[in-house]
Write a protein that holds these residues in place. Sequence first.
Motif, PDB file in Angstrom:
ATOM      1  N   SER A   1       0.786  -1.245   0.061  1.00 56.83           N
ATOM      2  CA  SER A   1       0.057   0.035   0.008  1.00 56.83           C
ATOM      3  C   SER A   1       1.085   1.249  -0.089  1.00 56.83           C
ATOM      4  CB  SER A   1      -0.937   0.307   1.399  1.00 56.83           C
ATOM      5  OG  SER A   1      -1.619   1.356   1.013  1.00 56.83           O
ATOM      6  N   LEU A   2       1.807   1.291   0.725  1.00 55.63           N
ATOM      7  CA  LEU A   2       2.826   2.416   1.090  1.00 55.63           C
ATOM      8  C   LEU A   2       3.518   2.651  -0.324  1.00 55.63           C
ATOM      9  CD1 LEU A   2       3.705   1.997   4.687  1.00 55.63           C
ATOM     10  CD2 LEU A   2       2.368   3.932   3.772  1.00 55.63           C
ATOM     11  N   ALA A   3       3.774   1.450  -1.040  1.00 54.49           N
ATOM     12  CA  ALA A   3       4.642   1.593  -2.128  1.00 54.49           C
ATOM     13  C   ALA A   3       3.893   2.339  -3.714  1.00 54.49           C
ATOM     14  CB  ALA A   3       5.036   0.351  -2.814  1.00 54.49           C
ATOM     15  N   LEU A   4       2.517   2.370  -3.293  1.00 59.65           N
ATOM     16  CA  LEU A   4       1.550   2.744  -4.109  1.00 59.65           C
ATOM     17  C   LEU A   4       1.363   4.189  -3.846  1.00 59.65           C
ATOM     18  CD1 LEU A   4      -0.813  -0.043  -5.035  1.00 59.65           C
ATOM     19  CD2 LEU A   4       0.846   0.944  -6.510  1.00 59.65           C
ATOM     20  N   LYS A   5       1.188   4.449  -2.206  1.00 52.70           N
ATOM     21  CA  LYS A   5       0.979   6.039  -2.112  1.00 52.70           C
ATOM     22  C   LYS A   5       1.605   5.989  -0.456  1.00 52.70           C
ATOM     23  CE  LYS A   5      -2.859   8.895  -1.071  1.00 52.70           C
ATOM     24  NZ  LYS A   5      -2.707   9.932  -1.899  1.00 52.70           N
ATOM     25  N   PRO A   6       2.869   6.671  -0.585  1.00 48.96           N
ATOM     26  CA  PRO A   6       3.817   6.639   0.451  1.00 48.96           C
ATOM     27  C   PRO A   6       3.113   7.585   1.807  1.00 48.96           C
ATOM     28  CG  PRO A   6       4.940   6.971  -1.655  1.00 48.96           C
ATOM     29  CD  PRO A   6       3.526   7.134  -2.033  1.00 48.96           C
ATOM     30  N   ASP A   7       2.435   8.503   1.256  1.00 50.88           N
ATOM     31  CA  ASP A   7       1.634   9.241   2.390  1.00 50.88           C
ATOM     32  C   ASP A   7       0.251   8.720   2.928  1.00 50.88           C
ATOM     33  OD1 ASP A   7       0.174   9.749   0.384  1.00 50.88           O
ATOM     34  OD2 ASP A   7       0.175  11.897   0.391  1.00 50.88           O
ATOM     35  N   TYR A   8       0.070   7.494   2.691  1.00 51.18           N
ATOM     36  CA  TYR A   8      -1.312   6.937   3.087  1.00 51.18           C
ATOM     37  C   TYR A   8      -1.178   6.547   4.521  1.00 51.18           C
ATOM     38  CZ  TYR A   8      -5.704   4.664   3.253  1.00 51.18           C
ATOM     39  OH  TYR A   8      -6.972   4.021   3.235  1.00 51.18           O
ATOM     40  N   GLY A   9      -1.749   7.229   5.617  1.00 50.81           N
ATOM     41  CA  GLY A   9      -1.600   7.097   6.903  1.00 50.81           C
ATOM     42  C   GLY A   9      -2.066   5.737   7.602  1.00 50.81           C
ATOM     43  N   LYS A  10      -3.282   5.385   7.080  1.00 48.27           N
ATOM     44  CA  LYS A  10      -3.843   4.009   7.746  1.00 48.27           C
ATOM     45  C   LYS A  10      -2.718   2.941   7.159  1.00 48.27           C
ATOM     46  CE  LYS A  10      -8.660   5.008   7.426  1.00 48.27           C
ATOM     47  NZ  LYS A  10     -10.003   4.748   6.891  1.00 48.27           N
ATOM     48  N   ALA A  11      -2.002   2.916   6.310  1.00 48.84           N
ATOM     49  CA  ALA A  11      -1.103   1.792   6.095  1.00 48.84           C
ATOM     50  C   ALA A  11       0.004   1.866   6.959  1.00 48.84           C
ATOM     51  CB  ALA A  11      -0.694   1.768   4.678  1.00 48.84           C
ATOM     52  N   TYR A  12       0.342   2.957   7.251  1.00 55.87           N
ATOM     53  CA  TYR A  12       1.378   3.289   8.476  1.00 55.87           C
ATOM     54  C   TYR A  12       0.685   2.537   9.757  1.00 55.87           C
ATOM     55  CZ  TYR A  12       4.615   5.921   5.778  1.00 55.87           C
ATOM     56  OH  TYR A  12       5.581   6.442   4.833  1.00 55.87           O
ATOM     57  N   SER A  13      -0.247   2.898  10.218  1.00 63.81           N
ATOM     58  CA  SER A  13      -0.703   2.409  11.341  1.00 63.81           C
ATOM     59  C   SER A  13      -1.099   0.827  11.255  1.00 63.81           C
ATOM     60  CB  SER A  13      -2.125   3.005  11.639  1.00 63.81           C
ATOM     61  OG  SER A  13      -3.064   2.757  10.764  1.00 63.81           O
ATOM     62  N   ARG A  14      -1.450   0.402  10.396  1.00 60.95           N
ATOM     63  CA  ARG A  14      -1.414  -1.344  10.054  1.00 60.95           C
ATOM     64  C   ARG A  14      -0.281  -1.825  10.059  1.00 60.95           C
ATOM     65  NH1 ARG A  14      -6.911   0.084   6.459  1.00 60.95           N
ATOM     66  NH2 ARG A  14      -8.080   0.355   8.307  1.00 60.95           N
ATOM     67  N   LEU A  15       0.824  -1.156   9.551  1.00 63.33           N
ATOM     68  CA  LEU A  15       1.991  -1.513   9.580  1.00 63.33           C
ATOM     69  C   LEU A  15       2.713  -1.750  11.257  1.00 63.33           C
ATOM     70  CD1 LEU A  15       4.533  -2.552   7.832  1.00 63.33           C
ATOM     71  CD2 LEU A  15       5.217  -0.245   7.557  1.00 63.33           C
ATOM     72  N   GLY A  16       2.393  -0.565  11.784  1.00 67.13           N
ATOM     73  CA  GLY A  16       2.689  -0.587  13.085  1.00 67.13           C
ATOM     74  C   GLY A  16       1.923  -1.489  14.215  1.00 67.13           C
ATOM     75  N   LEU A  17       0.829  -1.869  13.778  1.00 70.97           N
ATOM     76  CA  LEU A  17      -0.047  -2.928  14.584  1.00 70.97           C
ATOM     77  C   LEU A  17       0.555  -4.313  14.249  1.00 70.97           C
ATOM     78  CD1 LEU A  17      -3.619  -1.573  14.070  1.00 70.97           C
ATOM     79  CD2 LEU A  17      -2.254  -1.791  16.273  1.00 70.97           C
ATOM     80  N   ALA A  18       1.034  -4.481  13.086  1.00 72.79           N
ATOM     81  CA  ALA A  18       1.595  -5.748  12.766  1.00 72.79           C
ATOM     82  C   ALA A  18       2.864  -6.051  13.420  1.00 72.79           C
ATOM     83  CB  ALA A  18       1.686  -6.034  11.308  1.00 72.79           C
TER      84      ALA A  18
END
Length: 97
Positions: A80-97
């Motif tokens: 997700s971040l590779a497609l849209k590096p500023d997508y905040g939800k992807a960062y939060s889900r990455l952090g939860l994982a």
Amino acid sequence: QQLQSSPQHNQLDVEQAEKAKQTGNSYMSQKNYPKAVDSYTTALKICPDGPHSHVYFSNRAAALLSMKRFDEAISDSERSLALKPDYGKAYSRLGLA
């Protein structure tokens, strides 16, 4: 003529993918995570690099997190971040994982 039909076809793909995403969102609200994963996967098969594909990856990551499939959730968050590096939800889900 082929160039004119291509954007229309892509728009139809985007619309189909969005419908699959909405189905996945419905399954998420029902806590039916395996079906949600299937729906987001369908959206990604239809439109793997479209304007909303980063959302499909991130939503699938959320469903995978709920199933404790952490490695796959990390992979989808990163995609997700590779497609849209500023997508905040992807960062939060990455952090939860």
